[in-house]
Design an enzyme around this catalytic site. Structure first.
Site, PDB file in Angstrom:
ATOM      1  N   HIS A 206      26.086 -69.900  21.511  1.00  0.00           N
ATOM      2  CA  HIS A 206      26.280 -70.117  20.065  1.00  0.00           C
ATOM      3  C   HIS A 206      25.516 -69.073  19.256  1.00  0.00           C
ATOM      4  CE1 HIS A 206      27.028 -74.638  21.132  1.00  0.00           C
ATOM      5  NE2 HIS A 206      27.966 -73.826  21.611  1.00  0.00           N
TER       6      HIS A 206
ATOM      7  N   HIS B 156      35.634 -74.991  18.082  1.00  0.00           N
ATOM      8  CA  HIS B 156      34.400 -74.773  18.850  1.00  0.00           C
ATOM      9  C   HIS B 156      34.675 -73.965  20.118  1.00  0.00           C
ATOM     10  CE1 HIS B 156      30.234 -75.241  19.902  1.00  0.00           C
ATOM     11  NE2 HIS B 156      30.652 -75.337  21.149  1.00  0.00           N
TER      12      HIS B 156
ATOM     13  N   ASP C 266      32.710 -70.632  21.337  1.00  0.00           N
ATOM     14  CA  ASP C 266      32.170 -70.387  22.677  1.00  0.00           C
ATOM     15  C   ASP C 266      32.715 -69.084  23.274  1.00  0.00           C
ATOM     16  OD1 ASP C 266      30.550 -72.637  22.877  1.00  0.00           O
ATOM     17  OD2 ASP C 266      32.081 -73.844  23.883  1.00  0.00           O
TER      18      ASP C 266
ATOM     19  N   HIS D 229      33.280 -72.043  29.791  1.00  0.00           N
ATOM     20  CA  HIS D 229      32.268 -71.009  30.010  1.00  0.00           C
ATOM     21  C   HIS D 229      32.452 -70.252  31.327  1.00  0.00           C
ATOM     22  CE1 HIS D 229      30.172 -71.936  26.432  1.00  0.00           C
ATOM     23  NE2 HIS D 229      29.980 -73.191  26.784  1.00  0.00           N
TER      24      HIS D 229
HETATM   25 ZN   LIG Z   1      29.588 -74.428  22.721  1.00  0.00          ZN
END
Ligand SMILES: [Zn+2]
Length: 304
Positions: A77, A233, A237, A260
């Protein structure tokens, strides 16, 4: 020519680590041209961990870095905020393994950078401009980059949950669009997963103050910040994880159901595929596609 930037003055904030629940001091310090973004754990001495794919470690629920046994976690972030404001060089100091979670979004970091002020340096910035597509897929998870004169992201998610289902959004990422449409979007988790995380000693600092928690039919928080806060969001990311290539990327990132692990695997793949990009000093610098294109690509070009 676009110049590299750092911050004007040192600035600090205090928050808690999402997983440890511990209080963390975070300090951002100006850095010279070509320094890059580097983390330092003040509790472990002077060793610095550059924010690059070479130092990726421990990608599970968040993105972590490690070098010489010095680790930092949940960097994405903060990195997304730095990319969006155009900070190329920065020293980041932490007295604990985790970047503080703040409110689960990047908005507090954007605010912090603005408070510190942005300083132009005397050295040209280099952009990594995509000249031919790069893609990977793992099952139904996909991520790709296509040539474009801007940094643009298209993200889609689908979950078996009444509030989520399918969400998709495309946005050209600029400092303004990121601050208004992406930075405030908070991380999210499912109530059924929270207990499991806690049993594994994770998310000890997690609360409704720093994450959207989804129950069976709705959110436990009072309200969402956007109707499609979840996919926003995910864009946040992806922007943060892509920062690990070490240059601002000029291209159209398209991701479906990624996370991720795939974002960071892709960041490493970009650097490996050196035929697919050029380092340029302006996003609009014309670059020709490399010679030796596969016949299929050549046919496509001739047909168009
Ligand atoms: Zn995140």
């Amino acid at each position: 020519m676009d110049a590299q930037h750092t911050i004007r003055r040192q600035i600090s904030c205090v928050g808690i680590g999402l997983h440890s629940g511990n209080k963390v001091n975070l300090t951002l310090k100006p850095a010279p041209a070509d320094f890059g973004i580097r983390f330092r754990r003040t509790d472990l001495g002077s060793h610095e961990v550059p924010a690059t794919v070479q130092n990726l470690a421990g990608i599970q629920l968040a993105t972590g870095l490690a070098n010489n046994e010095v680790s930092v976690e949940t960097v994405e972030h903060l990195l997304a905020a730095l990319v969006s404001v155009g900070i190329d060089n920065l020293r980041i100091e932490l007295n604990s393994p985790e970047v503080p979670i703040m409110d689960g979004s990047a908005a507090p970091f954007v605010y912090l950078i603005h408070e510190a002020g942005v300083k132009r340096l005397q050295t040209p910035r280099k952009y990594l401009k995509i000249v031919r597509p790069i893609a990977i897929s793992r099952g139904d998870k996909r991520i790709a980059l296509f040539p474009s004169d801007h940094f643009k992201v298209t993200y889609s998610i689908s979950y078996d949950h009444p509030l989520l289902r399918h969400q998709s959004r495309t946005l050209r990422i600029t400092e303004e669009s990121f601050a208004e449409e992406i930075a405030p979007a908070r991380t999210f988790t499912f109530l059924k997963d929270v207990e499991m995380l806690r049993q594994n000693g994770l998310a000890l600092g997690g609360s409704l103050d720093n994450a959207i928690v989804l129950g069976e039919t709705g959110v436990l928080n009072n309200a969402l910040r956007y109707e499609d806060e979840f996919v926003r969001h995910k864009i946040l990311d992806a922007v943060g994880d892509l920062a690990l290539v070490g240059y601002p990327v000029i291209g159209h990132l398209v991701a479906h159901r990624a996370g991720h692990a795939l974002h960071t695997e892709f960041a490493a793949k970009i650097l490996e595929e050196s035929q697919a990009w050029r380092l340029v000093e302006s996003p609009f610098e014309p670059v020709s596609a490399p010679v030796g294109l596969p016949v299929k690509d050549m046919a496509h070009r001739l047909a168009n």
